[in-house]
Write an enzyme that holds these catalytic residues in place. Structure first.
Site, PDB file in Angstrom:
ATOM      1  N   GLU A  12      26.505 -60.528   7.398  1.00  0.00           N
ATOM      2  CA  GLU A  12      26.993 -60.949   6.128  1.00  0.00           C
ATOM      3  C   GLU A  12      26.422 -60.671   5.104  1.00  0.00           C
ATOM      4  O   GLU A  12      25.077 -60.976   5.260  1.00  0.00           O
ATOM      5  CB  GLU A  12      27.160 -62.664   6.113  1.00  0.00           C
ATOM      6  CG  GLU A  12      28.036 -63.057   7.394  1.00  0.00           C
ATOM      7  CD  GLU A  12      28.207 -64.268   7.587  1.00  0.00           C
ATOM      8  OE1 GLU A  12      28.474 -64.934   6.392  1.00  0.00           O
ATOM      9  OE2 GLU A  12      28.216 -64.813   8.621  1.00  0.00           O
ATOM     10  N   CYS A  42      24.753 -65.254  -2.824  1.00  0.00           N
ATOM     11  CA  CYS A  42      25.746 -63.829  -2.768  1.00  0.00           C
ATOM     12  C   CYS A  42      27.121 -64.098  -3.500  1.00  0.00           C
ATOM     13  O   CYS A  42      27.955 -63.019  -3.641  1.00  0.00           O
ATOM     14  CB  CYS A  42      25.933 -63.780  -1.142  1.00  0.00           C
ATOM     15  SG  CYS A  42      26.455 -65.416  -0.358  1.00  0.00           S
TER      16      CYS A  42
HETATM   17  P1  NAP Z   1      17.201 -59.162   3.379  1.00  0.00           P
HETATM   18  O1  NAP Z   1      16.036 -58.437   2.547  1.00  0.00           O
HETATM   19  O2  NAP Z   1      18.278 -58.288   3.778  1.00  0.00           O
HETATM   20  O3  NAP Z   1      16.743 -60.094   4.415  1.00  0.00           O
HETATM   21  C1  NAP Z   1      17.255 -60.699   5.239  1.00  0.00           C
HETATM   22  C2  NAP Z   1      16.636 -61.054   6.533  1.00  0.00           C
HETATM   23  O4  NAP Z   1      16.588 -59.793   7.187  1.00  0.00           O
HETATM   24  C3  NAP Z   1      15.234 -61.427   6.491  1.00  0.00           C
HETATM   25  O5  NAP Z   1      14.937 -62.331   7.420  1.00  0.00           O
HETATM   26  C4  NAP Z   1      14.378 -60.461   6.764  1.00  0.00           C
HETATM   27  O6  NAP Z   1      13.073 -60.373   6.962  1.00  0.00           O
HETATM   28  C5  NAP Z   1      15.182 -59.769   7.604  1.00  0.00           C
HETATM   29  N1  NAP Z   1      14.691 -58.073   7.697  1.00  0.00           N
HETATM   30  C6  NAP Z   1      14.254 -57.413   6.830  1.00  0.00           C
HETATM   31  N2  NAP Z   1      14.101 -55.958   7.448  1.00  0.00           N
HETATM   32  C7  NAP Z   1      14.748 -56.097   8.657  1.00  0.00           C
HETATM   33  C8  NAP Z   1      14.953 -55.228   9.823  1.00  0.00           C
HETATM   34  N3  NAP Z   1      14.499 -53.897   9.645  1.00  0.00           N
HETATM   35  N4  NAP Z   1      15.230 -55.572  10.826  1.00  0.00           N
HETATM   36  C9  NAP Z   1      15.652 -57.053  11.020  1.00  0.00           C
HETATM   37  N5  NAP Z   1      15.590 -57.871  10.300  1.00  0.00           N
HETATM   38  C10 NAP Z   1      14.964 -57.520   9.037  1.00  0.00           C
HETATM   39  O7  NAP Z   1      17.861 -60.354   2.432  1.00  0.00           O
HETATM   40  P2  NAP Z   1      17.165 -61.287   1.323  1.00  0.00           P
HETATM   41  O8  NAP Z   1      16.475 -60.901   0.347  1.00  0.00           O
HETATM   42  O9  NAP Z   1      16.459 -62.330   2.512  1.00  0.00           O
HETATM   43  O10 NAP Z   1      18.530 -62.306   1.046  1.00  0.00           O
HETATM   44  C11 NAP Z   1      19.401 -61.945  -0.087  1.00  0.00           C
HETATM   45  C12 NAP Z   1      20.528 -61.059   0.428  1.00  0.00           C
HETATM   46  O11 NAP Z   1      21.395 -61.819   1.109  1.00  0.00           O
HETATM   47  C13 NAP Z   1      21.569 -60.636  -1.042  1.00  0.00           C
HETATM   48  O12 NAP Z   1      21.831 -59.337  -0.631  1.00  0.00           O
HETATM   49  C14 NAP Z   1      22.626 -61.598  -0.682  1.00  0.00           C
HETATM   50  O13 NAP Z   1      24.036 -61.164  -1.191  1.00  0.00           O
HETATM   51  C15 NAP Z   1      22.840 -61.715   0.902  1.00  0.00           C
HETATM   52  N6  NAP Z   1      23.111 -62.899   1.280  1.00  0.00           N
HETATM   53  C16 NAP Z   1      24.632 -62.895   1.835  1.00  0.00           C
HETATM   54  C17 NAP Z   1      25.348 -63.852   2.114  1.00  0.00           C
HETATM   55  C18 NAP Z   1      26.735 -63.831   2.642  1.00  0.00           C
HETATM   56  O14 NAP Z   1      27.253 -64.803   3.290  1.00  0.00           O
HETATM   57  N7  NAP Z   1      27.469 -62.529   2.562  1.00  0.00           N
HETATM   58  C19 NAP Z   1      24.615 -65.095   1.935  1.00  0.00           C
HETATM   59  C20 NAP Z   1      23.640 -65.415   1.483  1.00  0.00           C
HETATM   60  C21 NAP Z   1      22.781 -64.159   1.309  1.00  0.00           C
HETATM   61  P3  NAP Z   1      11.740 -60.708   6.024  1.00  0.00           P
HETATM   62  O15 NAP Z   1      12.157 -61.680   5.101  1.00  0.00           O
HETATM   63  O16 NAP Z   1      10.757 -60.756   6.919  1.00  0.00           O
HETATM   64  O17 NAP Z   1      11.742 -59.463   5.185  1.00  0.00           O
END
Ligand code: NAP
Length: 519
Positions: free
Chosen positions: A287, A321
């Site tokens: 997501e 999001c």
């Molecule tokens: P993110 O930077 O993509 O991180 C999400 C998760 O992925 C974190 O736990 C992060 O760990 C981990 N991660 C980072 N690099 C990784 C890798 N190479 N392999 C596996 N996992 C990895 O996103 P965020 O900043 O936390 O969240 C914001 C984003 O989420 C926005 O784009 C938002 O739109 C989206 N979102 C979407 C929904 C939906 O339902 N569609 C809901 C909520 C949020 P670290 O924190 O340790 O880097």
């Protein structure tokens, strides 16, 4: 056991003095618990490692919310082994028993509502109201998925034929990863984790590095609910360091991810490459981001439209999001609507969210602060800044609600996810043009239309391509069971959290056919 029909958890009314008092007491209590250290939890072991990292209060960056362990290769392997071993027994546990753990956890969360909200306020900068909504959604996911797991465990309808007894049963997938974001660090983490475990899977739960403490609190709640050790293994750690190894591991069966498009696509790509010893195609439930639009037609109630746009764009600092980052406005009412937006945005107070008078708190961290400020600079060149635009990273990461008008549909701030309090306003010639602009994005998460024209409602239903489409209301604030949530295109794998299809993503169907033996 008789289980009542699912109902959404009511939100807390903080205008009631008793609730306000409870929140103040909880904030004080949690303040006294800041800066504690939290171990990894693998099976029944609590483990400390040499490498640690810290979670900071984004409203007061000097304040440490807690410290957690960065796992090494050794702990990662151990967590995978424990989760795999536990799967061998957990997969046979009765669905009613598994659901029972979720119901128990929901009741613990309910009893600790104010305390959990306080952690969210300190760790990720949510206002009281936003934190309370996150906790309520957590309860909803636990209650909803518990009921859903029981439904899926019941006999499934099949066409009958003479001479055979046929049965279709949903069985779990195996050991999976839960990779969660920081913006709903309790609800989304709990939602994905509970869906996976209640269907008989075991997991490694990896929270965002910006929100590991609230994740630990959830882990404690699962333990208190009596969940057997090893079903969920708490493994915080920097995603950039441990993510690839976990995703590539041949024993990983599925990955439930919520986060950015960039990370989601990377996970999807890596997971698709079969590894030595791997005997399945990994399932990825991703997501991802959004570039959500609210269209305002010339017939709309402009007061309601302005209220909805402001709430959708600036609630939780635009870090949802589902947030509205594009307002697409019919030319006939363009200036009038902008006047109303300005009138309303002026009432927004930005500051420490522990103070309930502040509607907006900080953005999550320094990286986000810089990225958003850069987008504001880009926006100033692409359009006309008409409100806000300033930020301060002295004590915490605060950015004013920012509105930029006269943006074109292909401009960068109309195309790229900013994930902060920045609203782009785009002028539309007519309703068809507004729809074209709304669909001119690689994302497809939420959208809304303000109109009194029934013809436009029907047209929009057919042609606005987004997973959650709303009319004459804001585009944020989906309720579990009521508004199953998830988007199209680059917003993810088309799943619907909080909906009746969701648990299927963690299950596979086994058909068993027995020929009748004639005596
Ligand atoms: P993110 O930077 O993509 O991180 C999400 C998760 O992925 C974190 O736990 C992060 O760990 C981990 N991660 C980072 N690099 C990784 C890798 N190479 N392999 C596996 N996992 C990895 O996103 P965020 O900043 O936390 O969240 C914001 C984003 O989420 C926005 O784009 C938002 O739109 C989206 N979102 C979407 C929904 C939906 O339902 N569609 C809901 C909520 C949020 P670290 O924190 O340790 O880097």
């Amino acid at each position: 056991m008789v289980i009542s029909e699912f109902k959404n958890e009511p939100l807390t009314d903080f205008s009631i003095p008793e609730n306000k008092k409870k929140m103040e007491l909880a904030l004080n209590k949690v303040k006294g618990e800041l800066s504690n250290e939290y171990p990894l939890i693998i099976g029944n072991k609590r483990i400390k490692t040499d490498a640690k990292f810290y979670s900071h209060n984004p409203a007061n960056k000097k304040e440490i919310v807690g410290s957690v362990q960065q796992p090494s290769e050794q702990e990662i392997e151990k967590a995978i082994k424990v989760a795999l071993d536990t799967f061998n027994t957990w997969k046979y546990t009765d669905a009613n028993e598994r659901a029972g753990y979720l119901f128990k956890a929901a009741s613990i969360v309910r009893n600790r509502k104010f305390e959990l909200s306080s952690w969210l306020i300190y760790e990720v900068g949510k206002s009281w109201v936003e934190a309370d909504a996150d906790v309520a959604e957590t309860i909803d996911f636990l209650e909803f998925y518990g009921r859903e797991a029981i439904r899926y465990s019941n006999p499934q309808p099949l066409t009958s034929i003479i001479g055979e007894a046929n049965e279709l049963k949903y069985i779990p997938l195996g050991m999976g990863l839960i990779i969660a974001p920081w913006n709903f660090p309790l609800a989304i983490l709990a939602g994905m984790t509970s869906a996976a475990l209640v269907t008989g899977n075991t997991v490694i739960m990896k929270p965002s590095s910006d929100s590991p403490v609230i994740a630990y609190k959830f882990m404690e709640i699962l333990e208190e609910a009596g969940l057997p050790a090893g079903v969920v293994n708490f493994l915080p750690g920097r995603g950039g360091t441990i993510g690839d190894g976990l995703v590539l591991h041949p024993n990983t069966r599925f990955i439930a991810f919520t986060g950015s498009m960039e990370v989601g696509l990377r996970i999807n790509e890596l997971a698709s490459k079969s590894q030595d010893g791997q005997i399945w195609i990994k399932r990825v439930i991703a997501e991802m981001g959004g570039k959500n639009a609210i269209i305002v037609d010339e017939s709309a109630d402009l007061e309601a439209a302005a209220t909805g746009i402001i709430a959708s764009a600036f609630g939780y600092q635009g870090q949802k999001c589902s947030a509205c980052s594009r307002a697409i406005v019919h030319q006939a009412i363009y200036d009038k609507l902008i006047d109303k937006l300005i009138e309303k945005v002026k009432n927004i107070k930005v500051g420490d969210p522990a103070d309930p008078n502040n509607y907006m708190g900080p953005v999550i961290n320094e990286w986000a602060f810089r990225a958003i400020m850069e987008y504001i600079e880009i926006g100033k060149k692409e359009g006309q800044l008409i409100y806000g635009g300033n930020g301060s990273a002295t004590t915490g990461y605060f950015i004013e609600p920012t509105i930029i008008r006269d943006i074109e549909s292909n401009d960068r701030i109309a195309q790229e996810e900013i994930f902060g309090p920045v609203l782009a306003i785009i002028k539309a010639k007519d309703f068809d043009h507004a729809l074209q602009i709304a669909n001119n994005t690689k994302y497809g998460l939420t959208g809304a239309v303000y109109t009194k024209n029934r013809k436009y409602v029907e047209l929009t239903k057919q042609s606005f391509h987004c997973g959650n489409l709303y009319f004459n209301r804001k585009c944020t604030g989906a309720f579990v069971g009521v508004h199953p949530f998830g988007g199209f295109n680059m917003s993810g794998t088309d799943s619907k959290a909080g909906g009746r299809d969701y648990l299927l993503l963690f299950l596979q169907a086994k058909l068993m056919s027995e020929a009748n033996i004639v005596a």
